[in-house]
Design a protein around this motif. Sequence first.
Motif, PDB file in Angstrom:
ATOM      1  N   VAL A 156       0.862  -1.183   0.000  1.00 10.91           N
ATOM      2  CA  VAL A 156       0.000   0.000   0.000  1.00 10.91           C
ATOM      3  C   VAL A 156       0.893   1.225   0.000  1.00 10.91           C
ATOM      4  O   VAL A 156       1.694   1.414   0.928  1.00 10.91           O
ATOM      5  CB  VAL A 156      -0.926   0.029   1.238  1.00 10.91           C
ATOM      6  CG1 VAL A 156      -1.716   1.336   1.291  1.00 10.91           C
ATOM      7  CG2 VAL A 156      -1.871  -1.167   1.241  1.00 10.91           C
ATOM      8  N   GLU A 157       0.779   2.043  -1.017  1.00  7.74           N
ATOM      9  CA  GLU A 157       1.582   3.262  -1.061  1.00  7.74           C
ATOM     10  C   GLU A 157       0.988   4.312  -0.128  1.00  7.74           C
ATOM     11  O   GLU A 157      -0.204   4.321   0.175  1.00  7.74           O
ATOM     12  CB  GLU A 157       1.689   3.784  -2.482  1.00  7.74           C
ATOM     13  CG  GLU A 157       2.539   2.871  -3.357  1.00  7.74           C
ATOM     14  CD  GLU A 157       2.801   3.417  -4.740  1.00  7.74           C
ATOM     15  OE1 GLU A 157       3.868   3.101  -5.294  1.00  7.74           O
ATOM     16  OE2 GLU A 157       1.933   4.143  -5.287  1.00  7.74           O
ATOM     17  N   ALA A 158       1.849   5.216   0.323  1.00  5.25           N
ATOM     18  CA  ALA A 158       1.481   6.118   1.411  1.00  5.25           C
ATOM     19  C   ALA A 158       0.363   7.078   1.070  1.00  5.25           C
ATOM     20  O   ALA A 158      -0.345   7.551   1.964  1.00  5.25           O
ATOM     21  CB  ALA A 158       2.713   6.907   1.855  1.00  5.25           C
ATOM     22  N   GLY A 159       0.170   7.373  -0.216  1.00  2.00           N
ATOM     23  CA  GLY A 159      -0.883   8.308  -0.589  1.00  2.00           C
ATOM     24  C   GLY A 159      -2.246   7.680  -0.789  1.00  2.00           C
ATOM     25  O   GLY A 159      -3.225   8.392  -1.019  1.00  2.00           O
ATOM     26  N   ALA A 160      -2.345   6.367  -0.709  1.00  3.80           N
ATOM     27  CA  ALA A 160      -3.636   5.700  -0.889  1.00  3.80           C
ATOM     28  C   ALA A 160      -4.570   6.037   0.266  1.00  3.80           C
ATOM     29  O   ALA A 160      -4.169   6.038   1.432  1.00  3.80           O
ATOM     30  CB  ALA A 160      -3.440   4.189  -0.970  1.00  3.80           C
ATOM     31  N   THR A 161      -5.817   6.318  -0.045  1.00  2.00           N
ATOM     32  CA  THR A 161      -6.793   6.556   1.005  1.00  2.00           C
ATOM     33  C   THR A 161      -7.286   5.226   1.559  1.00  2.00           C
ATOM     34  O   THR A 161      -7.200   4.182   0.894  1.00  2.00           O
ATOM     35  CB  THR A 161      -7.995   7.343   0.487  1.00  2.00           C
ATOM     36  OG1 THR A 161      -8.710   6.547  -0.461  1.00  2.00           O
ATOM     37  CG2 THR A 161      -7.556   8.649  -0.166  1.00  2.00           C
ATOM     38  N   LEU A 162      -7.842   5.269   2.757  1.00  2.24           N
ATOM     39  CA  LEU A 162      -8.364   4.043   3.346  1.00  2.24           C
ATOM     40  C   LEU A 162      -9.464   3.446   2.483  1.00  2.24           C
ATOM     41  O   LEU A 162      -9.563   2.219   2.349  1.00  2.24           O
ATOM     42  CB  LEU A 162      -8.890   4.315   4.759  1.00  2.24           C
ATOM     43  CG  LEU A 162      -7.849   4.744   5.789  1.00  2.24           C
ATOM     44  CD1 LEU A 162      -8.499   4.899   7.159  1.00  2.24           C
ATOM     45  CD2 LEU A 162      -6.694   3.758   5.867  1.00  2.24           C
ATOM     46  N   GLY A 163     -10.289   4.287   1.881  1.00  2.00           N
ATOM     47  CA  GLY A 163     -11.325   3.770   0.995  1.00  2.00           C
ATOM     48  C   GLY A 163     -10.744   3.001  -0.170  1.00  2.00           C
ATOM     49  O   GLY A 163     -11.255   1.943  -0.556  1.00  2.00           O
ATOM     50  N   GLU A 164      -9.667   3.507  -0.739  1.00  2.00           N
ATOM     51  CA  GLU A 164      -9.001   2.805  -1.837  1.00  2.00           C
ATOM     52  C   GLU A 164      -8.411   1.484  -1.358  1.00  2.00           C
ATOM     53  O   GLU A 164      -8.478   0.472  -2.062  1.00  2.00           O
ATOM     54  CB  GLU A 164      -7.909   3.704  -2.414  1.00  2.00           C
ATOM     55  CG  GLU A 164      -8.451   4.936  -3.125  1.00  2.00           C
ATOM     56  CD  GLU A 164      -7.387   5.973  -3.423  1.00  2.00           C
ATOM     57  OE1 GLU A 164      -7.698   6.920  -4.161  1.00  2.00           O
ATOM     58  OE2 GLU A 164      -6.255   5.852  -2.923  1.00  2.00           O
ATOM     59  N   VAL A 165      -7.848   1.502  -0.169  1.00  2.00           N
ATOM     60  CA  VAL A 165      -7.268   0.276   0.384  1.00  2.00           C
ATOM     61  C   VAL A 165      -8.361  -0.768   0.609  1.00  2.00           C
ATOM     62  O   VAL A 165      -8.226  -1.936   0.216  1.00  2.00           O
ATOM     63  CB  VAL A 165      -6.521   0.569   1.695  1.00  2.00           C
ATOM     64  CG1 VAL A 165      -6.027  -0.720   2.342  1.00  2.00           C
ATOM     65  CG2 VAL A 165      -5.343   1.512   1.431  1.00  2.00           C
TER      66      VAL A 165
END
Length: 555
Positions: A156-165
């Motif tokens: 998981v890259e640091a800019g991903a939002t929790l929703g995207e995760v």
Amino acid sequence: MREENRKHDRGSDRRGVLSAALLAGAGAALPTGPAHATTAHATTAHATTAHAESVRPNRSPAAAVRVARDDPRYDHLVSRGANRFRGTPDEVRLVESTAQTVDAVRDAVRAGRRIAVRSGGHCFEDFVDHPGVRTLIDMSRMRAVFYDPVRHAFAVEAGATLGEVYRALYLGWGVTVPGGYCPGVGAGGHVPGGGYGPLCRLFGLVSDHLYAVETVVVDRSGRTRSVIATRERTDPNRELWWAHTGGGGGSFGVATRYWFRSPGTTRATPPEKLLPAPSATALTFTARWDWKSVDRAAFTRLVDNFGRWAERHSSPGAEECAIYDEFILGQPAADNLQLFGQIAAAPAAAERLLREHIGAVSEGTVRPASLSSRTLPWLTAALRGSGEGVGDWRVKIKSGYARRRLTERQTATVHRWLTRTDTDVFGSLSLNTYGGQVNAVASGATAAAQRDSVLKLSYLAIWKEAAQDAAHLAWLREFYREMYAETGGVPVPGEVDDGAFINYPDVDLADPRWNTSGTDWQTLYFKGNAARLRAVKARWDPRGIFRHALAVPAD
């Protein structure tokens, strides 16, 4: 009549933004240096390269985009998220890879420019938007989520939002991480602060599932490089991994990527079993009490009942750990006294648990004026939380862990402050259920030290104009100080309280005007892990390149 209408409109407006702010708060984090993402982007589900250090589905250009003050994008990039601050950096670097991040940090260090990192926007203090910051590294373009076959973990890259995760992990493999309520929060800062949310009572903190972290660091000579640290006992960089499991963001370097797989998994574990699988459905609910029907005795009984329920039902493995809710103790003027949350269980069991829970909270006192619930597919429920619009408001938040229900004195203090009629300040206290699987982990196993609490408390003030800053800050500070009057104005770890939550940063804990306890802020946040975190800082950031008001200092 017009004045009454204005008051009604103001109250309705505040009620709406309060809900948004609290939802954001449930996932709010001190970012990887230090704020988290709020901008949504598409995620990528798979990676194909054979080298984890360079695994990223799309190749990025050699140099990061540089946005200067005269660029039309600048105003948006320096004002995103829920906070009351606005920075004036000389440049914003929009990085798309770890290599670009290394270059951006190296350039800033060579030029003597102070660095901050924004994985998105929410930061309740000025850690990102401090006037001394000259280079702002923006992570919002690093948002990939994928299975990495080399590390046999989910990257998981640091800019991903929790929703995207949540979306990528669940739709790709039927798994998730037990992160925050607000899907707009970014992974960058949520993870190293020990992020929590609706599934934490079932599965622990999101950082409990962290397997590895990639961090851009600067050594004593000024050399900038990226390092991957894992939880493997033989990894010489393991302490850097450990610091990212609750030590907070912005202290050790720039985290660019995380890998997740649960403890106990091995190379033989199939990807679909590497992380927790949520229930197929979740029951979302909101119970509201009419303040007109709640006198002081009824309020006291409701708060005590809720705390007693948390004490009885916060052991790891209890069926009731499927329940996560937040009891918002708001002001009568805002008509805000509500319990909302989710129950991650099959429909029939969830409905039974809800009936029992509401019955226990209401026992011997006023029942809610309304109770609404809805069974949703789990992913739909996970993506419903919203912090949208909070960026238009000014926010101050404080926190506390509680090992038991509020004392009689504390409950009386809450009632007195919420029912004051001599102020137009808008604030609240939220009691969040906690414990469960979180408490199954030893205090020193991760940097997140609070492992025997049953409630997490969040104190909130929210307002619109800068001219209202002094009144709202004073109200919240004095309320908080009175809540912990017996321990110097702060939640000193002891029989009832257990410190504060680093992802709700509060610089007042380091201010002797507001902390007269004799217990330093590091102990309040990290307890017995503070010295170990300082040792990590000394090794990995000996020059103090990554700093803010609550950054871990070097020994």
